[in-house]
Design an enzyme around this catalytic site. Structure first.
Site, PDB file in Angstrom:
ATOM      1  N   LYS A  49       0.817  -1.219   0.000  1.00 23.50           N
ATOM      2  CA  LYS A  49       0.000   0.000   0.000  1.00 23.50           C
ATOM      3  C   LYS A  49       0.849   1.267   0.000  1.00 23.50           C
ATOM      4  CE  LYS A  49      -3.447  -2.767  -0.082  1.00 23.50           C
ATOM      5  NZ  LYS A  49      -2.888  -4.044   0.359  1.00 23.50           N
ATOM      6  N   TYR A 264     -11.950 -15.023   2.799  1.00 28.88           N
ATOM      7  CA  TYR A 264     -10.964 -13.985   3.097  1.00 28.88           C
ATOM      8  C   TYR A 264     -10.444 -14.108   4.531  1.00 28.88           C
ATOM      9  CZ  TYR A 264      -8.917  -9.448   4.076  1.00 28.88           C
ATOM     10  OH  TYR A 264      -8.053  -8.465   4.449  1.00 28.88           O
ATOM     11  N   TYR A 290      -2.646 -12.694   2.666  1.00 36.19           N
ATOM     12  CA  TYR A 290      -2.350 -12.379   1.262  1.00 36.19           C
ATOM     13  C   TYR A 290      -1.132 -13.142   0.727  1.00 36.19           C
ATOM     14  CZ  TYR A 290      -5.473  -8.377   1.940  1.00 36.19           C
ATOM     15  OH  TYR A 290      -6.550  -7.580   2.198  1.00 36.19           O
TER      16      TYR A 290
END
Ligand SMILES: *Cc1c(COP(=O)(O)O)cnc(C)c1O
Length: 336
Positions: A49, A264, A290
């Site tokens: 990010k 998730y 992830y």
């Protein structure tokens, strides 16, 4: 393509290293594996990010924002990096967290990224139930701040819009430069894909430069068709922002959703194996949500003979190891 036209801040340490994974390559019997260390971007334990935030927070400053608003799951790496970036600029960060994952105990609720969110000075406005319309919650809150005379800037979940995706256009350029410098022919790029900004930026960057480097996103949430459609839409909007002419080729967007497991943030056996392999054979920390699932996908595809022995495959390590501390129960149980 002329990225320098867009306002950008310096929030991270770039270029990130591109290194060989020699032990893992030997262990799996080829192809030659490489790792792009975007876990080392440096902003409050780093991650992907940071690249997006260099463009997003520059845009916020250009719009004279005085408050940054964003959202993510409880253990969001995006929220943690956004709060850190805002702190560096002297801006307040107000965040909404979503209880997207069933409870893994107190550590999940309070340690890992959540601990860092608080330390970095972020304010958690609300911790909302799974399935809440997070975009609406942010917009309503922004409106209340505007009425008090503030200028809020909303960053969407994962920082995934065309401005944020520019960060991964920059990463595509960086990889092409490193590929020349290191005389490394890159045959495949593989990484974990969620809110799509990473893959959309890479696809926009690699297609705009006609590099022909294929990108494979290992999905951590959505089914294949939906993920590919989401990546395609954002890649097209990013190419538009860049002023790239022509159609995005159909085959440029590829996702694989075989490694999501039950959903998730929910652990899988193959994610735990990947975490352990990289830790114990390369000294590298992946994350449970992830990069662990992304690497699990890469390892399984290698075992199935998806890549040729003489190919160079670059895995982009998108960060997230801070989240490991939120999964203590799960990791302890796996070790037995
Ligand atoms: C957000 C995130 C991703 C996914 O990137 P997107 O741009 O949201 O697809 C991958 N890895 C980590 C560690 C992340 O925090």
């Amino acid at each position: 393509m002329h990225l320098a036209r867009f306002p950008r801040l310096n929030l991270g340490h770039f270029p990130t290293p591109l290194e060989p994974l020699n032990h893992l390559t030997r262990l799996l019997g080829g192809p030659q594996l490489w790792i792009k260390r975007d876990d080392c971007t440096g902003l409050a334990t780093g991650g992907n990010k940071t690249r997006k935030l260099e463009f997003l927070l520059a845009d916020a400053l250009a719009q004279k924002a005085d408050v940054i608003i964003t959202q993510g799951a409880t253990q969001s790496n995006h929220v943690r990096q956004t709060i850190a970036g805002a702190a560096k600029l002297g801006l307040k960060a107000k965040v909404f967290l979503e209880k997207r994952v069933t409870d893994f105990g107190e550590d999940y609720q309070q340690s890992g990224n959540v601990l860092l969110d608080h330390l970095l000075g972020g304010e958690v406005v609300a911790h909302l139930e799974a399935g809440t319309d997070m975009a609406l919650a942010m917009e309503e809150y922004a409106q209340s701040l505007r009425e008090q005379g503030h200028t809020p800037y909303i960053i969407p979940g994962g920082g995934s819009n065309p401005v944020g995706a520019l960060g991964y256009v920059a990463c595509a350029e960086e990889l092409l430069y490193q590929s020349s410098q290191q005389r490394l022919r890159i045959d495949h790029v593989v990484h974990a894909t969620g809110s799509t900004g990473t893959q959309a930026g890479l696809v926009a960057g690699f297609t705009a430069s006609n590099s022909g480097i294929p990108v494979l996103g290992i999905s951590v949430r959505a089914p294949k068709e939906k993920q590919e459609e989401n990546v395609r839409q954002l890649a097209e909007r990013t190419r538009e922002l860049l002023g790239v002419k022509g159609e995005l080729p159909r085959e440029a967007v590829k996702a694989n959703s075989d490694y999501v497991g039950d959903g998730y943030g929910l652990p899988t056996e193959s994610m735990l194996e990947a975490l352990t392999l990289l830790a114990q054979h390369e000294g590298i920390l992946l994350d449970p949500v992830y990069s662990g699932k992304g690497m699990a996908g890469l390892i399984d595809l290698i075992r199935k003979g998806h890549f040729r022995q003489d190919e160079n495959v670059v895995f982009i390590h998108t960060g997230g190891a801070a989240g490991l501390f939120g999964y203590r129960q799960v990791l302890d149980a796996y070790r037995g």
